[in-house]
Scaffold this motif. Structure first.
Motif, PDB file in Angstrom:
ATOM      1  N   GLU A   1     -18.914   4.390   2.549  1.00  0.00           N
ATOM      2  CA  GLU A   1     -20.102   4.539   3.413  1.00  0.00           C
ATOM      3  C   GLU A   1     -19.103   5.647   4.642  1.00  0.00           C
ATOM      4  O   GLU A   1     -20.197   6.806   5.436  1.00  0.00           O
ATOM      5  N   ASP A   2     -17.856   5.475   4.351  1.00  0.00           N
ATOM      6  CA  ASP A   2     -17.503   6.321   5.958  1.00  0.00           C
ATOM      7  C   ASP A   2     -16.661   7.398   5.964  1.00  0.00           C
ATOM      8  O   ASP A   2     -16.032   7.441   4.957  1.00  0.00           O
ATOM      9  N   PRO A   3     -17.302   8.495   6.190  1.00  0.00           N
ATOM     10  CA  PRO A   3     -16.803   9.641   6.177  1.00  0.00           C
ATOM     11  C   PRO A   3     -15.112  10.012   6.301  1.00  0.00           C
ATOM     12  O   PRO A   3     -14.803  10.641   5.295  1.00  0.00           O
ATOM     13  N   ALA A   4     -15.155   9.398   7.160  1.00  0.00           N
ATOM     14  CA  ALA A   4     -13.266   9.440   7.631  1.00  0.00           C
ATOM     15  C   ALA A   4     -12.361   8.806   6.476  1.00  0.00           C
ATOM     16  O   ALA A   4     -11.547   9.456   6.200  1.00  0.00           O
ATOM     17  N   ALA A   5     -12.983   7.973   5.644  1.00  0.00           N
ATOM     18  CA  ALA A   5     -12.478   7.072   4.789  1.00  0.00           C
ATOM     19  C   ALA A   5     -12.512   7.688   3.914  1.00  0.00           C
ATOM     20  O   ALA A   5     -11.925   7.457   2.968  1.00  0.00           O
ATOM     21  N   GLN A   6     -13.807   8.412   3.377  1.00  0.00           N
ATOM     22  CA  GLN A   6     -13.967   9.576   2.531  1.00  0.00           C
ATOM     23  C   GLN A   6     -12.960  10.397   2.020  1.00  0.00           C
ATOM     24  O   GLN A   6     -12.409  10.749   1.015  1.00  0.00           O
ATOM     25  N   SER A   7     -12.594  10.736   3.254  1.00  0.00           N
ATOM     26  CA  SER A   7     -11.811  12.183   3.257  1.00  0.00           C
ATOM     27  C   SER A   7     -10.348  11.579   3.852  1.00  0.00           C
ATOM     28  O   SER A   7      -9.015  12.316   2.844  1.00  0.00           O
ATOM     29  N   LYS A   8      -9.798  10.505   3.748  1.00  0.00           N
ATOM     30  CA  LYS A   8      -8.561   9.641   3.007  1.00  0.00           C
ATOM     31  C   LYS A   8      -8.217   8.679   1.790  1.00  0.00           C
ATOM     32  O   LYS A   8      -7.134   8.617   1.545  1.00  0.00           O
ATOM     33  N   GLN A   9      -9.887   9.160   0.957  1.00  0.00           N
ATOM     34  CA  GLN A   9      -9.518   8.040  -0.070  1.00  0.00           C
ATOM     35  C   GLN A   9      -9.420   7.029   0.074  1.00  0.00           C
ATOM     36  O   GLN A   9      -8.690   6.380  -0.003  1.00  0.00           O
ATOM     37  N   LEU A  10      -9.279   6.223   1.040  1.00  0.00           N
ATOM     38  CA  LEU A  10      -9.302   5.003   0.979  1.00  0.00           C
ATOM     39  C   LEU A  10      -9.789   3.863   0.197  1.00  0.00           C
ATOM     40  O   LEU A  10      -9.048   2.961  -0.139  1.00  0.00           O
ATOM     41  N   THR A  11     -10.409   4.493  -0.591  1.00  0.00           N
ATOM     42  CA  THR A  11     -11.415   3.620  -1.339  1.00  0.00           C
ATOM     43  C   THR A  11     -10.684   3.558  -2.379  1.00  0.00           C
ATOM     44  O   THR A  11     -10.098   2.032  -3.256  1.00  0.00           O
ATOM     45  N   LEU A  12     -10.658   4.623  -3.170  1.00  0.00           N
ATOM     46  CA  LEU A  12      -9.270   4.856  -4.310  1.00  0.00           C
ATOM     47  C   LEU A  12      -8.009   3.786  -3.956  1.00  0.00           C
ATOM     48  O   LEU A  12      -6.903   3.456  -4.782  1.00  0.00           O
ATOM     49  N   ARG A  13      -7.282   3.812  -2.341  1.00  0.00           N
ATOM     50  CA  ARG A  13      -6.458   3.475  -2.677  1.00  0.00           C
ATOM     51  C   ARG A  13      -6.341   2.031  -2.144  1.00  0.00           C
ATOM     52  O   ARG A  13      -5.687   1.753  -3.325  1.00  0.00           O
ATOM     53  N   LEU A  14      -7.347   1.580  -2.264  1.00  0.00           N
ATOM     54  CA  LEU A  14      -7.378   0.387  -2.604  1.00  0.00           C
ATOM     55  C   LEU A  14      -7.563  -0.266  -3.636  1.00  0.00           C
ATOM     56  O   LEU A  14      -6.610  -1.110  -3.851  1.00  0.00           O
ATOM     57  N   GLN A  15      -8.222   0.650  -4.042  1.00  0.00           N
ATOM     58  CA  GLN A  15      -8.497   0.166  -5.336  1.00  0.00           C
ATOM     59  C   GLN A  15      -7.255   0.312  -6.137  1.00  0.00           C
ATOM     60  O   GLN A  15      -7.220  -0.984  -7.555  1.00  0.00           O
ATOM     61  N   GLN A  16      -6.132   1.397  -6.037  1.00  0.00           N
ATOM     62  CA  GLN A  16      -4.641   1.477  -7.106  1.00  0.00           C
ATOM     63  C   GLN A  16      -4.334  -0.359  -6.251  1.00  0.00           C
ATOM     64  O   GLN A  16      -3.709  -0.303  -6.910  1.00  0.00           O
ATOM     65  N   ILE A  17      -4.292  -0.420  -5.421  1.00  0.00           N
ATOM     66  CA  ILE A  17      -3.814  -1.055  -4.616  1.00  0.00           C
ATOM     67  C   ILE A  17      -4.075  -3.120  -5.167  1.00  0.00           C
ATOM     68  O   ILE A  17      -3.195  -3.854  -5.382  1.00  0.00           O
ATOM     69  N   ALA A  18      -5.289  -3.304  -5.206  1.00  0.00           N
ATOM     70  CA  ALA A  18      -5.959  -4.366  -5.849  1.00  0.00           C
ATOM     71  C   ALA A  18      -5.489  -3.967  -7.702  1.00  0.00           C
ATOM     72  O   ALA A  18      -5.021  -5.230  -8.144  1.00  0.00           O
ATOM     73  N   ALA A  19      -5.248  -2.654  -8.485  1.00  0.00           N
ATOM     74  CA  ALA A  19      -5.031  -3.099  -9.819  1.00  0.00           C
ATOM     75  C   ALA A  19      -3.473  -3.344  -9.909  1.00  0.00           C
ATOM     76  O   ALA A  19      -3.317  -4.534 -10.474  1.00  0.00           O
TER      77      ALA A  19
END
Length: 195
Positions: A168-186
């Motif tokens: 939901e956070d535009p700043a987090a979206q621009s830095k692809q933080l969701t993807l990064r966290l998912q990759q770390i979790a994986a």
């Protein structure tokens, strides 16, 4: 640059982050900022150190010294609050000890937070450079694996909420933080993401 600089730098960045968040939410009120900032550093860190110096120093605290430290800690807490305490005959004696000076102390706290607000924000590049330097300096003393494990335990406990907030956070979206966290979790959990 010692540990005290790192503490000030960290506090400054935390307050900057909170200021930005409050401003984005449209509720920028000085009192609200104090609600965020006051409990975080002074109340949870400094008061604990003032009251319990044996946490840091190899000292024995006698009952008399403990009572004095309690008065100092209470003075510090009262200086950091915006509420005015009305003194009466029933007021605790420790509050009467510093009643005349409390307005001076409150002004000092206000000036401290004004100074933090006026500080120039630290760029991501400067932050990363400094953290890399600190990491190199303390390679032998820091257990990075244990620290990362603790961070991941926290993140995994609140994983869904963190992912939702990042989405939901535009700043987090621009830095692809969701993807990064998912990759770390994986990587840590040997999970396969649907990426």
């Amino acid at each position: 640059m010692g540990r005290s600089w790192l503490l000030v730098w960290t506090a400054c960045n935390c307050f900057t982050l909170l200021s930005c968040w409050v401003a984005l939410c449209g509720v920028f009120v000085c009192m609200l900022m104090r609600v965020f900032s006051i409990p975080s550093l002074p109340m949870r860190f400094w008061v604990n150190i003032l009251k319990n110096p044996h946490f840091i120093f190899d000292v024995h605290v006698t009952e008399v010294v403990d009572a004095s430290l309690s008065v100092i800690a209470q003075t510090f807490m009262d200086a950091c609050t915006k509420t005015e305490h009305k003194l009466s005959r029933e007021s605790p004696s420790n509050k009467l000890l510093y009643a005349k000076e409390i307005s001076t102390y409150k002004k000092m706290v206000d000036d401290y937070y004004k100074g933090i607000k006026q500080m120039v924000p630290v760029s991501d590049q400067d932050m990363n450079t400094h953290l890399a330097e600190v990491s190199r300096e303390h390679t032998d003393t820091l257990n990075t694996q244990a620290a990362l494990h603790q961070l991941y335990q926290y993140a995994s406990k609140y994983y869904d909420g963190i992912i939702q907030s990042l989405d939901e956070d535009p700043a987090a979206q621009s830095k692809q933080l969701t993807l990064r966290l998912q990759q770390i979790a994986a990587a840590l959990e040997n999970k396969v993401t649907d990426l």
